[in-house]
Write a protein that holds these residues in place. Structure first.
Motif, PDB file in Angstrom:
ATOM      1  N   ILE A  63       0.315   3.634  -6.820  1.00 49.64           N
ATOM      2  CA  ILE A  63       0.083   2.322  -7.446  1.00 49.64           C
ATOM      3  C   ILE A  63       0.415   1.242  -6.414  1.00 49.64           C
ATOM      4  O   ILE A  63       1.266   1.457  -5.539  1.00 49.64           O
ATOM      5  CB  ILE A  63       0.922   2.175  -8.748  1.00 49.64           C
ATOM      6  CG1 ILE A  63       0.409   1.016  -9.604  1.00 49.64           C
ATOM      7  CG2 ILE A  63       2.415   2.039  -8.461  1.00 49.64           C
ATOM      8  CD1 ILE A  63       0.863   1.071 -11.062  1.00 49.64           C
ATOM      9  N   ASN A  81      -2.315  -3.136  -8.855  1.00 51.04           N
ATOM     10  CA  ASN A  81      -3.614  -2.466  -8.692  1.00 51.04           C
ATOM     11  C   ASN A  81      -3.390  -0.990  -9.003  1.00 51.04           C
ATOM     12  O   ASN A  81      -2.706  -0.291  -8.267  1.00 51.04           O
ATOM     13  CB  ASN A  81      -4.101  -2.658  -7.259  1.00 51.04           C
ATOM     14  CG  ASN A  81      -5.361  -1.855  -6.963  1.00 51.04           C
ATOM     15  OD1 ASN A  81      -5.859  -1.127  -7.824  1.00 51.04           O
ATOM     16  ND2 ASN A  81      -5.861  -1.979  -5.750  1.00 51.04           N
ATOM     17  N   GLU A  82      -3.962  -0.519 -10.091  1.00 50.94           N
ATOM     18  CA  GLU A  82      -3.712   0.866 -10.485  1.00 50.94           C
ATOM     19  C   GLU A  82      -4.976   1.723 -10.375  1.00 50.94           C
ATOM     20  O   GLU A  82      -5.126   2.703 -11.097  1.00 50.94           O
ATOM     21  CB  GLU A  82      -3.108   0.937 -11.890  1.00 50.94           C
ATOM     22  CG  GLU A  82      -3.895   0.237 -12.943  1.00 50.94           C
ATOM     23  CD  GLU A  82      -3.136   0.148 -14.264  1.00 50.94           C
ATOM     24  OE1 GLU A  82      -2.209   0.912 -14.494  1.00 50.94           O
ATOM     25  OE2 GLU A  82      -3.523  -0.721 -15.060  1.00 50.94           O
ATOM     26  N   SER A  83      -5.862   1.340  -9.439  1.00 53.39           N
ATOM     27  CA  SER A  83      -7.099   2.140  -9.339  1.00 53.39           C
ATOM     28  C   SER A  83      -6.857   3.564  -8.858  1.00 53.39           C
ATOM     29  O   SER A  83      -7.704   4.417  -9.037  1.00 53.39           O
ATOM     30  CB  SER A  83      -8.149   1.444  -8.480  1.00 53.39           C
ATOM     31  OG  SER A  83      -7.584   0.543  -7.603  1.00 53.39           O
ATOM     32  N   PHE A  84      -5.693   3.824  -8.234  1.00 49.73           N
ATOM     33  CA  PHE A  84      -5.416   5.199  -7.793  1.00 49.73           C
ATOM     34  C   PHE A  84      -4.468   5.914  -8.753  1.00 49.73           C
ATOM     35  O   PHE A  84      -4.050   7.027  -8.493  1.00 49.73           O
ATOM     36  CB  PHE A  84      -4.753   5.216  -6.410  1.00 49.73           C
ATOM     37  CG  PHE A  84      -5.418   4.332  -5.410  1.00 49.73           C
ATOM     38  CD1 PHE A  84      -6.656   4.671  -4.886  1.00 49.73           C
ATOM     39  CD2 PHE A  84      -4.816   3.153  -4.997  1.00 49.73           C
ATOM     40  CE1 PHE A  84      -7.277   3.851  -3.966  1.00 49.73           C
ATOM     41  CE2 PHE A  84      -5.432   2.333  -4.080  1.00 49.73           C
ATOM     42  CZ  PHE A  84      -6.668   2.682  -3.563  1.00 49.73           C
ATOM     43  N   ASP A  87      -4.031   8.399 -15.766  1.00 49.10           N
ATOM     44  CA  ASP A  87      -3.484   8.049 -17.068  1.00 49.10           C
ATOM     45  C   ASP A  87      -2.034   8.557 -17.171  1.00 49.10           C
ATOM     46  O   ASP A  87      -1.762   9.714 -16.901  1.00 49.10           O
ATOM     47  CB  ASP A  87      -4.361   8.739 -18.127  1.00 49.10           C
ATOM     48  CG  ASP A  87      -4.018   8.260 -19.520  1.00 49.10           C
ATOM     49  OD1 ASP A  87      -3.202   7.327 -19.638  1.00 49.10           O
ATOM     50  OD2 ASP A  87      -4.572   8.831 -20.474  1.00 49.10           O
ATOM     51  N   ARG A 116       1.546   1.132 -20.913  1.00 53.90           N
ATOM     52  CA  ARG A 116       0.463   2.114 -20.742  1.00 53.90           C
ATOM     53  C   ARG A 116       0.751   3.423 -21.488  1.00 53.90           C
ATOM     54  O   ARG A 116       0.006   4.390 -21.362  1.00 53.90           O
ATOM     55  CB  ARG A 116       0.266   2.435 -19.254  1.00 53.90           C
ATOM     56  CG  ARG A 116      -0.372   1.329 -18.466  1.00 53.90           C
ATOM     57  CD  ARG A 116      -1.900   1.388 -18.626  1.00 53.90           C
ATOM     58  NE  ARG A 116      -2.571   0.417 -17.788  1.00 53.90           N
ATOM     59  CZ  ARG A 116      -2.794  -0.848 -18.138  1.00 53.90           C
ATOM     60  NH1 ARG A 116      -2.366  -1.290 -19.292  1.00 53.90           N
ATOM     61  NH2 ARG A 116      -3.437  -1.671 -17.325  1.00 53.90           N
TER      62      ARG A 116
END
Ligand code: XMP
Length: 185
Positions: A63, A81-84, A87, A116
């Motif tokens: 993250i 930025n949590e594109s990597f 869930d 989340r």
């Protein structure tokens, strides 16, 4: 660039400590769905060493959290930025960061992961600086406590240099000042 870096924590001290943190984490997360979520970029080297000391099944994720200071205010905004990051719902998350300084980054990330749906969130840091903390947060796993000095190596950087050093060291202050002045001009 030829800065002088004085060793603060040696390579063997780091390796010994990471090994013992790995054993602790292994015992604490036995039979739990563990995800180790490393905060980019400073914790990458520790992540690589730590996960090889943990033999229970676990996931690895990344993250990014960047803080920006407004031009007209001293307040900082943390952009996540949590594109990597996969869930984390119903997972036991261990957030891994290089250093706990003011504590703002980890505090914001813990809140974010709870939102989340993480089942639990704990924190692990290589270093904790004394005398800098602004928010009350106790890391669950901490490698070393250090004085209020700017450190580089083992993932930590100065202008993105020095991350590759296998030890943690202090960058000589006059060199840091000179470099900053060069950049500003
Ligand atoms: P907070 O203040 O939110 O921020 O706990 C932690 C982040 O601040 C950076 N930091 C450092 N980076 N040498 C570095 O290379 C240092 O001495 C240092 N102190 C703070 C780091 O990015 C960390 O994740």
């Amino acid at each position: 660039m030829d800065h002088k870096v004085e060793t603060l924590i040696s390579e063997s001290e780091i390796q010994d400590r990471v090994r013992s943190l790995g054993r602790q984490i292994e015992a604490d997360y036995h039979d739990k769905p563990l995800t180790i979520l490393a905060v980019l970029t400073g914790s990458l080297i520790m992540l690589a060493d730590l996960v090889r000391r943990i033999s229970i099944p676990h996931r690895i994720a990344l993250i990014q959290a960047s803080s920006y200071r407004g031009a007209t205010t001293v307040a900082t905004t943390l952009v996540i930025n949590e594109s990597f990051a996969p869930d984390v719902a119903n997972r036991d998350v261990l957030l891994l960061d290089d250093i706990l300084d003011t504590g703002q980054t980890l505090t914001a990330l813990i809140r974010h992961l709870a939102d989340r749906g993480a089942r639990s969130v704990r924190t692990a840091v290589l270093l904790r600086k004394i005398g800098r903390q602004e928010v009350p947060i106790e890391p669950d796993y901490c490698g070393f406590t250090i004085p209020d000095v700017f450190v580089v190596g083992y993932g930590l950087d100065f202008n993105d240099d020095y991350r590759h050093l296998p030890y943690v060291g202090v960058l000589k202050e006059q060199e840091v000042v000179r470099d900053t002045q060069l950049q500003d001009s």
